[in-house]
Write an enzyme that holds these catalytic residues in place. Structure first.
Site, PDB file in Angstrom:
ATOM      1  N   ASN A 208      11.131  17.544  -4.338  1.00  0.00           N
ATOM      2  CA  ASN A 208      11.756  17.702  -3.015  1.00  0.00           C
ATOM      3  C   ASN A 208      13.148  17.078  -3.034  1.00  0.00           C
ATOM      4  OD1 ASN A 208      11.529  14.789  -2.140  1.00  0.00           O
ATOM      5  ND2 ASN A 208       9.415  15.270  -2.638  1.00  0.00           N
ATOM      6  N   GLY A 265      -2.108  -7.977  -4.184  1.00  0.00           N
ATOM      7  CA  GLY A 265      -1.373  -9.241  -4.131  1.00  0.00           C
ATOM      8  C   GLY A 265      -0.197  -9.236  -3.178  1.00  0.00           C
ATOM      9  N   ASP A 277       2.499  16.285  -1.789  1.00  0.00           N
ATOM     10  CA  ASP A 277       1.125  16.367  -1.289  1.00  0.00           C
ATOM     11  C   ASP A 277       0.231  17.141  -2.255  1.00  0.00           C
ATOM     12  OD1 ASP A 277       1.546  14.945   1.065  1.00  0.00           O
ATOM     13  OD2 ASP A 277       2.463  16.690   2.021  1.00  0.00           O
ATOM     14  N   PHE A 321       6.464   6.377   6.370  1.00  0.00           N
ATOM     15  CA  PHE A 321       7.527   7.211   6.913  1.00  0.00           C
ATOM     16  C   PHE A 321       6.955   8.603   7.118  1.00  0.00           C
ATOM     17  CE2 PHE A 321      11.739   5.148   6.881  1.00  0.00           C
ATOM     18  CZ  PHE A 321      11.305   3.877   6.532  1.00  0.00           C
ATOM     19  N   LYS A 335      -0.216  10.118  12.826  1.00  0.00           N
ATOM     20  CA  LYS A 335      -0.155   9.604  11.456  1.00  0.00           C
ATOM     21  C   LYS A 335      -0.557   8.131  11.383  1.00  0.00           C
ATOM     22  CE  LYS A 335       1.992  12.537   9.192  1.00  0.00           C
ATOM     23  NZ  LYS A 335       2.989  13.451   8.691  1.00  0.00           N
TER      24      LYS A 335
HETATM   25  O1  C5P Z   1       1.328  12.946   5.684  1.00  0.00           O
HETATM   26  P1  C5P Z   1       2.757  12.794   5.272  1.00  0.00           P
HETATM   27  O2  C5P Z   1       3.040  13.259   3.882  1.00  0.00           O
HETATM   28  O3  C5P Z   1       3.732  13.361   6.258  1.00  0.00           O
HETATM   29  O4  C5P Z   1       2.991  11.214   5.323  1.00  0.00           O
HETATM   30  C1  C5P Z   1       4.168  10.633   4.903  1.00  0.00           C
HETATM   31  C2  C5P Z   1       3.904   9.220   4.518  1.00  0.00           C
HETATM   32  O5  C5P Z   1       2.813   9.165   3.634  1.00  0.00           O
HETATM   33  C3  C5P Z   1       5.066   8.609   3.757  1.00  0.00           C
HETATM   34  O6  C5P Z   1       5.081   7.238   4.045  1.00  0.00           O
HETATM   35  C4  C5P Z   1       4.696   8.883   2.304  1.00  0.00           C
HETATM   36  O7  C5P Z   1       5.304   7.926   1.456  1.00  0.00           O
HETATM   37  C5  C5P Z   1       3.192   8.776   2.335  1.00  0.00           C
HETATM   38  N1  C5P Z   1       2.492   9.646   1.410  1.00  0.00           N
HETATM   39  C6  C5P Z   1       1.629   9.109   0.477  1.00  0.00           C
HETATM   40  N2  C5P Z   1       0.942   9.898  -0.390  1.00  0.00           N
HETATM   41  C7  C5P Z   1       1.047  11.228  -0.335  1.00  0.00           C
HETATM   42  C8  C5P Z   1       1.905  11.800   0.625  1.00  0.00           C
HETATM   43  C9  C5P Z   1       2.616  10.985   1.470  1.00  0.00           C
HETATM   44  O8  C5P Z   1       1.530   7.879   0.418  1.00  0.00           O
HETATM   45  N3  C5P Z   1       0.370  11.969  -1.170  1.00  0.00           N
END
Ligand code: C5P
Length: 406
Positions: A208, A265, A277, A321, A335
């Site tokens: 991305n 920790g 994702d 975020f 969220k």
């Molecule tokens: O659900 P979404 O992808 O919009 O959520 C975004 C947040 O989740 C961000 O803080 C991102 O760093 C985290 N995230 C994660 N693992 C994933 C996708 C997103 O920790 N696989």
């Protein structure tokens, strides 16, 4: 430059100049950007190359012929938030008191717009000499801040006032002068930043547009406020300063395992990374060949790092975020619950000129108790706001734990 503040460190020719590289290192470690300007005699004690290496910036040497810009003393004069002359020799103090400008450092000091701190370091008899005492009085009257030397054995073997103060003390004085907070001392923070890459074959991947600037700003700001930071990062568009402890990863699964290892920790996890994702269900061992017609890539879900840490958290504050194109507040609240996070910073990615790859952003901060809009701000300022909310959340946790009797 991600540092919140910039300091000009003037190094003059006394034996204590040998401590200047360590002073630069400590200032930078505390999140402060440092430019060194040194006199000709300082070069007898420490080399410009050493100081250039530790400051990661070109060192201003005594003569203009070494610089590309003949007006450097004027163009640079507004670039600093504070100047520190350490060590300041009797000669340099005399020059400052007399308004003499016969090399780059002394000329630059005359043109500076910021406060100037002077840390004298010399033989005790020289320090108590009437000329030096009077010159320091002149400097104080003119608004210079004089940092008194320490008492003890000096390099020449004599005992008395004249030693450059301990370096952490100098850093503390500078931080105080810059109005920097030290409210995260003793706090361990894991920050993730950048974008993950999910390989499809040996040369292609899914990713991305995230630049990693927001995460880097948070890591630098947290370190600047005294936290122990580890930055776990995917691909970044910006170089990570060497003073930030970092761990590179490529895929979401690699990031998951690095974060899992560090999580137990730590006191806080800030997930700014743009984690994929999904990943290709299979990675082709060889480059996928072109063939006629449509092709389909099967994707499989990646672990959700934030949600998983949200489930595992004990004492940790978990911050995420969210990039949204609509309904910032509702999606942020959703969220917050789904990921069991303490704060979600919602980022409206439908807007031009902010967000991805920009130095600016606008965030909606959603916690269980409140919703706040940041307005459009530089990412380094937003980073401070995220940390302010972290401090607020930590004190709420403490208040709850003590039944509000703190
Ligand atoms: O659900 P979404 O992808 O919009 O959520 C975004 C947040 O989740 C961000 O803080 C991102 O760093 C985290 N995230 C994660 N693992 C994933 C996708 C997103 O920790 N696989």
């Amino acid at each position: 430059m991600n540092s919140v503040k910039n300091v000009l460190l003037g190094v003059t020719g006394g034996i204590a100049a040998y401590r200047a590289p360590e002073l630069v290192r400590l200032l930078r470690k505390s999140g402060i950007g440092v430019r060194v300007a040194m006199t000709k005699n300082a070069e007898l004690f420490v080399t410009p190359m050493t100081l250039e290496t530790v400051s990661e910036r070109k060192v201003w040497r005594a003569g203009w012929q070494e610089q590309e810009n003949p007006l450097i003393h004027l163009t640079e004069s507004n670039d600093y938030d504070l100047a520190l002359i350490a060590p300041a020799t009797a000669n340099f103090i005399g020059k400052l008191a007399g308004g003499i400008a016969d090399d780059l450092l002394s000329t630059l000091v005359l043109a500076l717009a910021c406060p100037v701190y002077v840390a004298p370091a010399m033989n005790p008899r020289m320090y108590s000499n009437r000329a030096v005492v009077d010159n320091l009085d002149i400097l104080k009257k003119r608004g210079f801040i004089v940092i008194p030397p320490e008492d003890g054995e000096t390099a020449c073997g004599e005992v008395g006032e004249g030693r450059l103060p301990q370096l952490p003390k100098l850093v503390e004085i500078v931080r105080h002068g810059l109005g920097l907070k030290s409210d995260l001392e003793g706090v361990k923070i894991v920050v993730t930043a950048g974008r993950t890459e999910e390989p499809l074959d040996p040369v292609r991947y899914l990713s991305n547009r995230s630049s990693g600037k927001m995460g880097l700003a948070i890591a630098a700001a947290a370190q600047g406020r005294g936290a122990e930071v580890i930055l776990i990062h995917g691909i970044m568009s910006k170089r990570i300063p060497e003073n930030i402890k970092s761990m590179p990863v490529r895929t979401a699964r690699e990031m998951y395992s690095a974060v899992s290892n560090a999580f137990a920790g730590c006191d806080a996890l800030v997930m700014t990374a743009a984690v994929a994702d999904y990943r290709p269900a299979e990675i082709a061992p060889n480059k996928i060949k072109k063939k006629e017609g449509r092709r389909t890539i099967e994707l499989t879900e990646n672990p959700d790092i934030l949600a998983s840490m949200g489930q595992k958290k004990t004492k940790q504050i978990v911050i995420g975020f969210a990039a949204e194109t609509e309904n910032a507040v509702n999606n942020g609240r959703k969220k917050l619950l789904e990921k069991n996070a303490d704060l979600i910073c919602v980022n409206d990615v439908s807007r031009l000129n902010i967000g991805f790859d920009s130095d600016f952003n606008e965030l909606t901060f959603v916690t269980k108790q409140s919703v706040r809009q940041s307005g459009k701000l530089a990412k380094r300022i937003l980073a401070e706001k995220v940390l302010d909310i972290f401090v607020e959340l930590t004190s709420e946790v403490k208040r709850t734990a003590t039944g509000g009797n703190e």
